[in-house]
Structures are given as structure tokens and as C-alpha cells.
Design a protein around this motif. Structure first.
Motif, PDB file in Angstrom:
ATOM      1  N   TYR A  99       0.923  -1.132   0.027  1.00 43.42           N
ATOM      2  CA  TYR A  99       0.161  -0.014  -0.199  1.00 43.42           C
ATOM      3  C   TYR A  99       0.865   1.222   0.062  1.00 43.42           C
ATOM      4  CZ  TYR A  99       0.846  -0.465   5.136  1.00 43.42           C
ATOM      5  OH  TYR A  99       1.722  -0.611   6.226  1.00 43.42           O
ATOM      6  N   GLU A 114      -4.725   4.442   1.135  1.00 44.54           N
ATOM      7  CA  GLU A 114      -4.897   2.920   0.614  1.00 44.54           C
ATOM      8  C   GLU A 114      -4.901   1.995   1.637  1.00 44.54           C
ATOM      9  OE1 GLU A 114      -2.296   0.509  -2.756  1.00 44.54           O
ATOM     10  OE2 GLU A 114      -2.403   2.608  -2.696  1.00 44.54           O
ATOM     11  N   ALA A 164      -8.334   1.550   3.127  1.00 50.85           N
ATOM     12  CA  ALA A 164      -9.452   0.872   2.132  1.00 50.85           C
ATOM     13  C   ALA A 164      -8.963  -0.563   2.051  1.00 50.85           C
ATOM     14  CB  ALA A 164      -8.933   1.420   0.729  1.00 50.85           C
ATOM     15  N   LEU A 165      -7.743  -0.820   2.268  1.00 51.99           N
ATOM     16  CA  LEU A 165      -7.494  -2.509   2.166  1.00 51.99           C
ATOM     17  C   LEU A 165      -8.036  -3.068   3.600  1.00 51.99           C
ATOM     18  CD1 LEU A 165      -3.844  -2.490   1.203  1.00 51.99           C
ATOM     19  CD2 LEU A 165      -5.625  -3.584   0.062  1.00 51.99           C
ATOM     20  N   ARG A 166      -7.952  -2.194   4.584  1.00 52.32           N
ATOM     21  CA  ARG A 166      -8.434  -2.950   6.101  1.00 52.32           C
ATOM     22  C   ARG A 166      -9.981  -3.068   5.880  1.00 52.32           C
ATOM     23  NH1 ARG A 166      -6.807  -2.639  11.003  1.00 52.32           N
ATOM     24  NH2 ARG A 166      -8.784  -2.430  11.682  1.00 52.32           N
ATOM     25  N   LYS A 167     -10.870  -2.284   5.282  1.00 51.58           N
ATOM     26  CA  LYS A 167     -12.168  -2.411   4.929  1.00 51.58           C
ATOM     27  C   LYS A 167     -12.532  -3.549   4.161  1.00 51.58           C
ATOM     28  CE  LYS A 167     -13.503   2.452   5.724  1.00 51.58           C
ATOM     29  NZ  LYS A 167     -13.892   3.688   5.130  1.00 51.58           N
ATOM     30  N   LYS A 168     -11.644  -3.895   3.277  1.00 47.68           N
ATOM     31  CA  LYS A 168     -11.852  -4.990   2.105  1.00 47.68           C
ATOM     32  C   LYS A 168     -11.503  -6.244   2.631  1.00 47.68           C
ATOM     33  CE  LYS A 168     -10.017  -6.392  -2.358  1.00 47.68           C
ATOM     34  NZ  LYS A 168      -9.074  -5.809  -3.658  1.00 47.68           N
ATOM     35  N   LEU A 169     -10.194  -6.439   3.432  1.00 46.33           N
ATOM     36  CA  LEU A 169      -9.625  -7.777   3.706  1.00 46.33           C
ATOM     37  C   LEU A 169     -10.146  -8.540   4.917  1.00 46.33           C
ATOM     38  CD1 LEU A 169      -5.958  -6.670   3.033  1.00 46.33           C
ATOM     39  CD2 LEU A 169      -7.518  -8.074   1.483  1.00 46.33           C
ATOM     40  N   LYS A 187     -17.785  -3.916  10.706  1.00 49.41           N
ATOM     41  CA  LYS A 187     -17.709  -4.904   9.225  1.00 49.41           C
ATOM     42  C   LYS A 187     -18.758  -5.107   8.478  1.00 49.41           C
ATOM     43  CE  LYS A 187     -13.317  -5.619  10.886  1.00 49.41           C
ATOM     44  NZ  LYS A 187     -12.266  -5.052  10.095  1.00 49.41           N
ATOM     45  N   LYS A 224     -16.964 -13.728  10.852  1.00 48.39           N
ATOM     46  CA  LYS A 224     -17.323 -13.964   9.212  1.00 48.39           C
ATOM     47  C   LYS A 224     -18.670 -14.369   9.120  1.00 48.39           C
ATOM     48  CE  LYS A 224     -16.583 -13.769   4.864  1.00 48.39           C
ATOM     49  NZ  LYS A 224     -17.456 -14.663   4.254  1.00 48.39           N
TER      50      LYS A 224
END
Length: 218
Positions: A7, A12, A15-20, A46, A184
Motif C-alpha cells: 500500500y 490506501e 481501504a485495504l482494511r475495509k476490504k480484507l 464490519k 465472518k
């Protein structure tokens, strides 16, 4: 297989934290160890129902002091550390990611850096212990990153400095990863539940799901 995702900047990184998925700083909340965030609040973040915490002045100061604490660790131990500046994801745990503070050169080990001026935390650290949520975070990183060892460096009110050493524990990793997978599963279930029309039903069912999955003895 462990994959590294680079990143460029904080935007960025966010954004990755929200996606992964579930990160190391989330692990304490998953197990009910975080005094500032419950498992329910983490679930709400989440699932996009409330904004994720993106930091404040305290976390900004902690980030600013990271380099200083890393240098203290190097001075005290004679070891060398370096930044990774990459998110770690592991095929074995597709719901999780890791972003470690430093890795130790020449070892399969990570360095987690903490600063604190909290009186209860300072007392605990000076007594040779540290908060459970820190432990959960480190176990998470060892799981996702495949690390065999971790070092925890703690700067206490800019007056004292403590270093802890932790070995990989497969039982602890298994327990934490199972709990994170449950989060999850809750997210998937909640996505269906929240398609219902009744706000009261939404709240009732969501609360039941959270209660069923997050009943942990401390």
C-alpha cells in the motif's frame, strides 16, 4: 500460502482494511478483551452499519513514536528490525489479514510496538504482564503471517521500557482463528437477517446471533 499486498499511503491502507476482513487490532474485540469496543460494535463496523475507527490524537502519537520505540528495541536487544509496509493475507485464514509494526531481521519473528500512559496498563506491564487484547493481536499476527516468535516492546509513559518475548502456540492460534471465522459467519448471516422489514426484528435477531457466537469465558 501467505501473500503480501503493498500500500502507498494511509488512504490506501484504510481501504485495504475495509476490504480484507478481520485485522490484528480487531482480535481483542472478537474475544471480548477490548475495553473500548465490543464484539457487537466490531460486527457493526464490519457490516458497514457504523464507520470504522480510523484513529485519533492518541493513536497518532503512538504511530509517531513507533520509530523511537523500534530504535530502543534495537539498542536493548542488539537485533535489527525493519518495516514491511505490506498487508499479509493467508490462504488458510481467508477472513483475516495482518499489518505488523516491524519484522525482526534474521528471524521469523515480528515486533509489536505499544506506548501507554494508562495507569492500569502501566501497573500490569511493570508487573511483567500485559493486556489480553495485545496478546490476541500478537497471536493473530503469528497466525496470519506464519511467524514463529513475537517480541512486544512497550514504552511506559516515556519513563520506562519493557520487552516481552512470545513463542508461537498452535492451540491459541486455532482458538482465535475459529472465533474470527465465527465473526465472518455472523456477517454473512446478518446480511440475510437485515433484509427483513421490521427494525425490531432486525435488532432482536442480530443480538441473538452475536450472543450465540460471542460467549467467551475469560
Amino acid at each position: 500460502m501467505i501473500t503480501e499486498i503493498a500500500y502507498k499511503d494511509k488512504e490506501e491502507w484504510i481501504a485495504l482494511r475495509k476490504k480484507l476482513g478481520v485485522g490484528g487490532s480487531d482480535a481483542g474485540a472478537v474475544l471480548g478483551f477490548n475495553p473500548y469496543k465490543s464484539a457487537y460494535e466490531l460486527w457493526a463496523e464490519k457490516t458497514g452499519r457504523v464507520p470504522e475507527f480510523e484513529g485519533n490524537l492518541i493513536t497518532e502519537v503512538g504511530s509517531y513514536l513507533e520509530d523511537f520505540v523500534a530504535k530502543l528495541f534495537e539498542r536493548e536487544t542488539g537485533k535489527k528490525v525493519r518495516r514491511k509496509n505490506r498487508m499479509l493475507v493467508n490462504d488458510e485464514y481467508p477472513f483475516a489479514f495482518g499489518d505488523v509494526d516491524r519484522v525482526v531481521v534474521g528471524e521469523n519473528a515480528l515486533l509489536e510496538i505499544k506506548t501507554t500512559n494508562s495507569l492500569p496498563v502501566m501497573r500490569k506491564v511493570k508487573g511483567g504482564e500485559f493486556p489480553e487484547q495485545w496478546y490476541a493481536q500478537i497471536v493473530h499476527y503469528m497466525a496470519v503471517g506464519g511467524f514463529k516468535k513475537a517480541y512486544l516492546a512497550v514504552l511506559i509513559e516515556c519513563r520506562d521500557f519493557k520487552i516481552f518475548e512470545l513463542e508461537r502456540d498452535e492451540d491459541e492460534i486455532s482458538a482465535l482463528m475459529n472465533a474470527e471465522k465465527d465473526l465472518k459467519d455472523i456477517k454473512d448471516i446478518a446480511g440475510f437477517v437485515f433484509d427483513e422489514n421490521s427494525p425490531e426484528l432486525k435488532e432482536k435477531l442480530a443480538t441473538e446471533v452475536i450472543t450465540n457466537f460471542f460467549t467467551h469465558e475469560k
